[in-house]
Design a protein around this motif. Sequence first.
Motif, PDB file in Angstrom:
ATOM      1  N   ALA A   5       0.967  -1.089  -0.173  1.00 11.88           N
ATOM      2  CA  ALA A   5       0.312   0.161  -0.068  1.00 11.88           C
ATOM      3  C   ALA A   5       0.851   1.406   0.059  1.00 11.88           C
ATOM      4  N   SER A  28     -12.906  13.938  -0.928  1.00 13.08           N
ATOM      5  CA  SER A  28     -12.486  13.209   0.321  1.00 13.08           C
ATOM      6  C   SER A  28     -13.246  14.017   1.447  1.00 13.08           C
ATOM      7  N   TYR A 174     -16.901  -6.542  -7.051  1.00 11.98           N
ATOM      8  CA  TYR A 174     -15.421  -6.159  -7.333  1.00 11.98           C
ATOM      9  C   TYR A 174     -14.413  -7.319  -7.181  1.00 11.98           C
ATOM     10  N   SER A 225     -18.978   6.171  -7.701  1.00  7.20           N
ATOM     11  CA  SER A 225     -17.822   5.943  -6.693  1.00  7.20           C
ATOM     12  C   SER A 225     -16.874   7.171  -7.013  1.00  7.20           C
ATOM     13  N   THR A 227     -13.579   6.136  -6.946  1.00  7.22           N
ATOM     14  CA  THR A 227     -12.443   5.484  -7.525  1.00  7.22           C
ATOM     15  C   THR A 227     -12.686   5.645  -9.224  1.00  7.22           C
ATOM     16  N   ALA A 234      -8.139   9.529  -4.920  1.00  3.77           N
ATOM     17  CA  ALA A 234      -8.510   8.045  -4.820  1.00  3.77           C
ATOM     18  C   ALA A 234      -8.684   7.583  -6.452  1.00  3.77           C
ATOM     19  N   VAL A 237      -5.472   6.015  -8.017  1.00  4.37           N
ATOM     20  CA  VAL A 237      -4.609   5.051  -7.542  1.00  4.37           C
ATOM     21  C   VAL A 237      -4.575   4.202  -8.596  1.00  4.37           C
ATOM     22  N   TYR A 273     -13.719  -2.825 -12.583  1.00  7.64           N
ATOM     23  CA  TYR A 273     -15.001  -2.436 -11.513  1.00  7.64           C
ATOM     24  C   TYR A 273     -14.924  -0.713 -11.726  1.00  7.64           C
ATOM     25  N   LYS A 274     -13.703  -0.199 -11.679  1.00 10.49           N
ATOM     26  CA  LYS A 274     -13.740   1.325 -11.880  1.00 10.49           C
ATOM     27  C   LYS A 274     -14.295   1.818 -13.247  1.00 10.49           C
ATOM     28  N   TYR A 303     -21.345   9.374  -4.462  1.00 10.99           N
ATOM     29  CA  TYR A 303     -20.167   8.599  -3.660  1.00 10.99           C
ATOM     30  C   TYR A 303     -20.695   8.651  -2.260  1.00 10.99           C
ATOM     31  N   CYS A 306     -16.176   6.181   1.796  1.00 11.45           N
ATOM     32  CA  CYS A 306     -15.613   5.012   1.866  1.00 11.45           C
ATOM     33  C   CYS A 306     -15.937   3.960   2.843  1.00 11.45           C
ATOM     34  N   HIS A 316     -10.774  -9.514  -1.868  1.00  9.83           N
ATOM     35  CA  HIS A 316      -9.529  -9.180  -1.701  1.00  9.83           C
ATOM     36  C   HIS A 316      -8.819  -9.911  -0.738  1.00  9.83           C
ATOM     37  N   PHE A 320      -5.350  -6.873   3.206  1.00  7.22           N
ATOM     38  CA  PHE A 320      -6.056  -5.809   2.685  1.00  7.22           C
ATOM     39  C   PHE A 320      -7.461  -5.415   3.608  1.00  7.22           C
ATOM     40  N   PHE A 324      -7.480  -2.050   5.474  1.00  9.44           N
ATOM     41  CA  PHE A 324      -8.404  -0.917   4.666  1.00  9.44           C
ATOM     42  C   PHE A 324      -8.880  -0.131   5.590  1.00  9.44           C
ATOM     43  N   GLN A 328      -8.539   3.977   6.125  1.00  9.74           N
ATOM     44  CA  GLN A 328      -9.370   5.030   5.467  1.00  9.74           C
ATOM     45  C   GLN A 328      -9.865   5.808   6.842  1.00  9.74           C
ATOM     46  N   THR A 332      -6.722   8.315   5.396  1.00 15.85           N
ATOM     47  CA  THR A 332      -7.476   9.210   4.282  1.00 15.85           C
ATOM     48  C   THR A 332      -8.679  10.047   4.926  1.00 15.85           C
TER      49      THR A 332
HETATM   50 MG1  PMR Z   1      -8.513   4.162  -1.798  1.00 16.69          MG
HETATM   51  C1  PMR Z   1      -8.691  10.657  -0.008  1.00 16.69           C
HETATM   52  C2  PMR Z   1      -8.147   9.652  -0.273  1.00 16.69           C
HETATM   53  C3  PMR Z   1      -8.879   8.244  -0.800  1.00 16.69           C
HETATM   54  C4  PMR Z   1     -10.142   7.780  -0.635  1.00 16.69           C
HETATM   55  C5  PMR Z   1     -11.161   8.777  -0.210  1.00 16.69           C
HETATM   56  C6  PMR Z   1     -10.104   6.639  -1.027  1.00 16.69           C
HETATM   57  C7  PMR Z   1     -11.186   5.850  -1.181  1.00 16.69           C
HETATM   58  N1  PMR Z   1      -8.816   6.121  -1.302  1.00 16.69           N
HETATM   59  C8  PMR Z   1      -8.180   7.113  -0.939  1.00 16.69           C
HETATM   60  C9  PMR Z   1      -6.606   7.128  -1.152  1.00 16.69           C
HETATM   61  C10 PMR Z   1      -6.007   5.988  -1.365  1.00 16.69           C
HETATM   62  N2  PMR Z   1      -6.470   4.826  -1.508  1.00 16.69           N
HETATM   63  C11 PMR Z   1      -4.406   6.023  -1.426  1.00 16.69           C
HETATM   64  C12 PMR Z   1      -3.559   7.231  -1.218  1.00 16.69           C
HETATM   65  C13 PMR Z   1      -4.098   4.482  -1.597  1.00 16.69           C
HETATM   66  C14 PMR Z   1      -2.862   4.269  -1.955  1.00 16.69           C
HETATM   67  C15 PMR Z   1      -2.085   3.604  -0.640  1.00 16.69           C
HETATM   68  C16 PMR Z   1      -5.274   3.956  -1.997  1.00 16.69           C
HETATM   69  C17 PMR Z   1      -5.495   2.555  -2.095  1.00 16.69           C
HETATM   70  C18 PMR Z   1      -6.425   1.776  -2.387  1.00 16.69           C
HETATM   71  C19 PMR Z   1      -6.989   0.399  -2.877  1.00 16.69           C
HETATM   72  C20 PMR Z   1      -5.553  -0.492  -2.892  1.00 16.69           C
HETATM   73  N3  PMR Z   1      -7.787   2.344  -2.322  1.00 16.69           N
HETATM   74  C21 PMR Z   1      -8.868   1.514  -2.602  1.00 16.69           C
HETATM   75  C22 PMR Z   1      -7.977   0.247  -2.866  1.00 16.69           C
HETATM   76  C23 PMR Z   1      -8.732  -0.551  -3.272  1.00 16.69           C
HETATM   77  O1  PMR Z   1      -9.064  -1.586  -3.313  1.00 16.69           O
HETATM   78  C24 PMR Z   1     -10.472  -0.088  -3.090  1.00 16.69           C
HETATM   79  C25 PMR Z   1     -10.757   0.051  -4.737  1.00 16.69           C
HETATM   80  O2  PMR Z   1     -10.436   0.798  -5.403  1.00 16.69           O
HETATM   81  O3  PMR Z   1     -11.990  -0.438  -4.755  1.00 16.69           O
HETATM   82  C26 PMR Z   1     -12.688  -0.447  -6.458  1.00 16.69           C
HETATM   83  C27 PMR Z   1     -10.042   1.348  -2.785  1.00 16.69           C
HETATM   84  C28 PMR Z   1     -10.916   2.615  -2.502  1.00 16.69           C
HETATM   85  N4  PMR Z   1     -10.514   3.641  -1.899  1.00 16.69           N
HETATM   86  C29 PMR Z   1     -11.378   4.561  -1.594  1.00 16.69           C
HETATM   87  C30 PMR Z   1     -12.719   3.754  -2.068  1.00 16.69           C
HETATM   88  C31 PMR Z   1     -14.069   4.491  -1.744  1.00 16.69           C
HETATM   89  C32 PMR Z   1     -12.402   2.490  -2.249  1.00 16.69           C
HETATM   90  C33 PMR Z   1     -13.249   1.374  -2.667  1.00 16.69           C
HETATM   91  C34 PMR Z   1     -14.669   1.445  -3.022  1.00 16.69           C
HETATM   92  C35 PMR Z   1     -14.956   1.912  -4.177  1.00 16.69           C
HETATM   93  O4  PMR Z   1     -14.611   2.655  -4.958  1.00 16.69           O
HETATM   94  O5  PMR Z   1     -16.302   1.379  -4.632  1.00 16.69           O
END
Ligand code: PMR
Length: 398
Positions: A5, A28, A174, A225, A227, A234, A237, A273-274, A303, A306, A316, A320, A324, A328, A332
């Motif tokens: 991560a 966010s 997902y 979402s 993402t 987000a 990523v 998914y995205k 949205y 999270c 997953h 994770f 996770f 979050q 975040t």
């Molecule tokens: Mg994310 C403000 C920063 C933020 C937010 C609101 C989310 C929401 N995420 C953020 C940041 C980051 N994420 C950062 C900096 C990282 C790198 C460490 C990170 C990583 C990460 C992963 C590996 N995040 C994830 C994953 C998933 O597997 C999730 C995903 O993409 O599902 C599709 C996820 C999510 N981050 C979110 C939200 C809401 C998700 C999942 C749900 C979704 O979009 O439906």
Amino acid sequence: MALQAASLLPSAFAIPKEGKTSAALKDSSLLGVSLSEHLKADFSASVLRSKREFSQRIGPVRAQAVVTTPAVNQAAPEGKKTLRKGCVVITGASSGLGLATAKALAETGKWHVIMACRDFLKTERAAKSAGIAKENYTVLHLDLASLDSVRQFVDNFKRSGRPLDVLVCNAAVYLPTAKEPTFTAEGFELSVGTNHLGHFLLSRLLLDDLKQSDYPSKRLIIVGSITGNTNTLAGNVPPKANLGDLRGLAGGLNGLNSSVMIDGGDFDGAKAYKDSKVCNMLTMQEFHRRYHEDTGITFASLYPGCIATTGLFREHIPLFRALFPPFQKYITKGFVSEDEAGKRLAQVVTDPSLTKSGVYWSWNKDSASFENQLSQEASDAEKARKVWEVSEKLVGLA
Ligand code: PMR
Ligand code: NDP
């Protein structure tokens, strides 16, 4: 995984040029935007329009020999007008956001929830353990990974004789760890097939029922979402959402004569998914452009925050799933509980101040709703039209 991560951080923190405003910050949950007066005005107009449509209609509104109660009961004591119970269909109400929304709406006593789910027993148990009173819900079978099942669901719903006041397209899968693609009954890659194409057919087939509803505010809500939005941190990523020129979608996403990915690339479950979420948000806007003015239906996406504890992450790796939620919550600060997210979606279903159509809702850190900005791709009108046209061919509507 912690290391994994952390290794994502540098690229993730590179905020893109796209989307001139600081939508990343908004999404966010750091900035609040108060509801403007025009939303209230919009609601009054919509109530008036619904009343006008209602009084213009002659005879029964449904094909079945079922008499539905008019939305407003004029015969209430002391001349007071009371609203009948609204009827809302929620897909994927057996867990997570869908279940929490069903609970929040049922608890008001003002809504009957049709829980549209693929696992009948699981849903009954979930409704029971959430304490949803029997008279406030019905479970109806729906497997979005089969277009036959979607059509069957629509027939069953129509036969129930209930009006349709709000449809919530919430279910999703997902599959971030899948090495190989899996497919729906019709052979579409499973994530886009379920999350987008299943819902696309469902909402197209139920549009007439929504039109016929005499409820003061009828709505079609498709859960989006952050993402899928590359104007946010987000959404940056990897792998990032990107529909490209839709060549894979146009080819049927079957891996035979086309790629399984919308943009024609190699299979990647997280990207699929995205991409499906981008399709959800584009579909909502295309519905708005095609039908809002004529029907008065409110089309919206959102949205909810999270909700890091839901079943969405069931595929997953265990590490994770363990890391996770705290990531979050404490890093975040985008975390939201299932209960809170359910209240947010319930607000989009029923709040009189959220009747504006074509909007992608988000919430700030005080849980106040605001109209958020979509990424360039997720708000591309030309792409929305193409996704619509290709999708209607794939699901057999054109
Ligand atoms: Mg994310 C403000 C920063 C933020 C937010 C609101 C989310 C929401 N995420 C953020 C940041 C980051 N994420 C950062 C900096 C990282 C790198 C460490 C990170 C990583 C990460 C992963 C590996 N995040 C994830 C994953 C998933 O597997 C999730 C995903 O993409 O599902 C599709 C996820 C999510 N981050 C979110 C939200 C809401 C998700 C999942 C749900 C979704 O979009 O439906
Ligand atoms: P859950 O896994 O808890 O809920 C998903 C629901 O979809 C389940 O009820 C599941 O049913 C159902 N479902 C899956 N496949 C099908 C199918 N083929 N037919 C019918 N139903 C199906 O996840 P969430 O509550 O988190 O997800 C709900 C929505 O919220 C999704 O649209 C997701 O994209 C969105 N979202 C979630 C976020 C989060 O952080 N969790 C963030 C942003 C958006 P079953 O119980 O049978 O598996």
